[in-house]
Design an enzyme around this catalytic site. Structure first.
Site, PDB file in Angstrom:
ATOM      1  N   LYS A  48      -3.043   2.959   0.830  1.00 39.46           N
ATOM      2  CA  LYS A  48      -4.332   3.388   0.503  1.00 39.46           C
ATOM      3  C   LYS A  48      -5.019   4.010   1.767  1.00 39.46           C
ATOM      4  O   LYS A  48      -4.753   3.720   2.903  1.00 39.46           O
ATOM      5  CB  LYS A  48      -4.970   2.034   0.103  1.00 39.46           C
ATOM      6  CG  LYS A  48      -4.608   1.378  -1.026  1.00 39.46           C
ATOM      7  CD  LYS A  48      -5.173  -0.017  -1.305  1.00 39.46           C
ATOM      8  CE  LYS A  48      -6.644   0.143  -2.010  1.00 39.46           C
ATOM      9  NZ  LYS A  48      -7.161  -1.083  -2.273  1.00 39.46           N
TER      10      LYS A  48
ATOM     11  N   HIS B  94       1.014  -5.586 -10.450  1.00 39.89           N
ATOM     12  CA  HIS B  94       0.813  -6.259  -9.068  1.00 39.89           C
ATOM     13  C   HIS B  94       1.360  -7.641  -9.114  1.00 39.89           C
ATOM     14  O   HIS B  94       1.692  -8.392  -7.992  1.00 39.89           O
ATOM     15  CB  HIS B  94      -0.604  -6.453  -8.625  1.00 39.89           C
ATOM     16  CG  HIS B  94      -1.205  -5.259  -7.754  1.00 39.89           C
ATOM     17  ND1 HIS B  94      -1.430  -3.931  -8.574  1.00 39.89           N
ATOM     18  CD2 HIS B  94      -1.776  -5.219  -6.572  1.00 39.89           C
ATOM     19  CE1 HIS B  94      -1.866  -3.146  -7.332  1.00 39.89           C
ATOM     20  NE2 HIS B  94      -2.077  -3.812  -6.484  1.00 39.89           N
TER      21      HIS B  94
ATOM     22  N   HIS C 120      -2.109  -5.315   4.600  1.00 43.47           N
ATOM     23  CA  HIS C 120      -3.753  -5.523   4.422  1.00 43.47           C
ATOM     24  C   HIS C 120      -4.368  -4.918   5.633  1.00 43.47           C
ATOM     25  O   HIS C 120      -3.931  -5.148   6.783  1.00 43.47           O
ATOM     26  CB  HIS C 120      -3.789  -6.910   4.370  1.00 43.47           C
ATOM     27  CG  HIS C 120      -3.377  -7.426   2.792  1.00 43.47           C
ATOM     28  ND1 HIS C 120      -3.082  -8.700   2.424  1.00 43.47           N
ATOM     29  CD2 HIS C 120      -3.292  -6.796   1.860  1.00 43.47           C
ATOM     30  CE1 HIS C 120      -2.823  -8.810   1.083  1.00 43.47           C
ATOM     31  NE2 HIS C 120      -2.862  -7.653   0.741  1.00 43.47           N
TER      32      HIS C 120
END
Length: 415
Positions: free
Chosen positions: A286, A358, A384
């Site tokens: 991302k 997910h 993360h």
């Protein structure tokens, strides 16, 4: 020669008479894009049927357009299961002719279409360059913006400076108040991004983004849905099979299960992202982040098996469609479909009413925490940005939570 074959040959002759050299050019175009022989023949049968209908109705090639071709296909009497493909093929052939200056060109765009196209181009450039968003997120942002503009202005081009906070509230009530209620919680987020763009580009004098409420997300009592390690293996094994797509699907699901990748990250992998000598793979995450992860042996073997036996494409994207012209997937919906079939085949019941791609990412993290992995290790594996996101899995570390829990007050202990 039987009657069906004779009819087919006559249709091919009619197509060559009506469309000339464009018929053979279209065939070469299909072959050049890796369409298999049976598919090419199906395309040519549809082109022949289109030519026969045009000849019977006295329609010249110069009159052909997409609206007319839909009417012609509807009158050809295709069975319900074949009608959709006949329409798709006919429309593609018409666009092929238009690209070569043949047929009736589409009407010029309206003022609204011109304005929306220019707005979309500038907005997507803003999201891509200044926000660094992925293409799928950019598509979602414009989709919600366009929905609002259609709701507010209808068939008019519209004056963006006249949009008010009341217009936004009316639209949100329209979207979220329908039955059944909408599950997409990104509407407010995408609209906030759009109105921030309008304010920065001085298309609207007020920063309407500040007045768009956030959608309440009650995660306080929720535990991450997951499968046990044994259930994960059962699900992965269920993807194996004898179909041409089985090796590809097995490799994709292994990437989800072993590395905890997001679905979009799986379909973005390029062949050049794999360093076979070092045993590493680059993950396109991302926000444009690229991370290097070790490539597990079983995942590498599954990818090699897929490349050697099934992968046929000119694209550098690793996982591609099994159907010609073997292009990369537009989104990760294919993985959801694979998991739905795997759950059905394995007999496992999904831990939630609907299958979520997910689930394997959550399962990997949850099982690692239960086996003693630290939150830092889980955070690094899942990549993360904030450890706050990883704290969700702390709820599954029962032994760790016991060590910090206060004793229950006894009689007379609580005041």
């Amino acid at each position: 020669m039987n009657t069906h074959q004779q009819t087919t040959n006559e249709a091919h002759v009619t197509a060559r008479e009506l469309f000339g050299e464009h018929v053979s050019s279209f065939r070469q175009y299909l072959v050049g894009h890796n369409y298999v022989t049976n598919t090419v023949q199906q395309y040519m049968r549809c082109v022949g049927a289109l030519a026969a209908t045009m000849k019977a109705d006295g329609i010249a090639v110069g009159e052909l357009n997409e609206a007319l071709v839909l009417d012609l296909v509807d009158r050809q009497g295709w069975p319900e299961g074949r009608h959709y493909y006949a329409v798709t093929i006919a429309k593609r052939f018409v666009r092929f002719l238009h690209d070569r200056g043949v047929g009736q060109l589409p009407p010029p765009p309206t003022e609204k279409e011109i304005a929306r196209k220019e707005l979309r181009k500038e907005y997507e450039s803003y999201l891509r360059r200044q926000r660094g968003l992925s293409e799928s997120t950019i598509f979602g942002c414009w989709h919600q913006a366009n929905r609002f503009l259609e709701y507010r202005f209808g068939e008019e081009a519209g004056d963006l400076s006249k949009i008010t906070a009341t217009d936004i509230i009316d639209f949100l009530q329209h979207v979220t108040g329908r039955k059944p209620p909408v599950r997409n919680k990104t509407v407010s987020t995408h609209l906030r991004s759009f109105f921030r763009f309008l304010f920065q580009t001085k298309r609207n004098g007020a920063n309407l983004a500040k007045g768009i409420p956030s959608v309440a997300q009650c995660y306080g009592k929720r535990l991450p849905v997951h499968l046990t390690s044994e259930q994960t293996e059962v699900l992965v094994d269920a993807v194996r099979g004898n179909k041409p797509t089985s090796r590809r699907n097995h490799a994709m699901v292994l990437l989800l299960a072993r590395l905890g990748l997001r679905p979009q990250e799986v379909i973005r992998i390029q062949v050049d992202d794999i360093d076979w000598r070092a045993g590493e793979i680059v993950i396109r995450g991302k926000g444009g982040r690229h991370d290097r992860l070790p490539l597990p042996t079983d995942v590498g073997e599954a990818i090699v098996e897929y490349i050697r036996n099934d992968r046929v494409t000119e694209s550098r994207t690793l996982f591609v469609s099994n159907h010609a012209p073997h292009k990369p997937f537009k989104n990760a919906e294919v993985l959801n479909t694979v998991l739905v079939k795997a759950f059905a085949k394995s007999g496992l019941t999904p831990p939630i009413p609907y299958t979520c791609t997910h689930i394997l990412r959550h399962s990997l993290a949850t099982n690692l925490v239960r086996q003693g992995a630290s939150l830092d290790e889980v955070s690094n594996l899942l990549r993360h940005r904030s450890q706050t996101t990883t704290m969700l899995y702390a709820r599954m570390d029962v032994d760790g939570l016991r060590s910090i829990a206060l004793p229950w007050p006894g009689e007379g202990g609580a005041q």
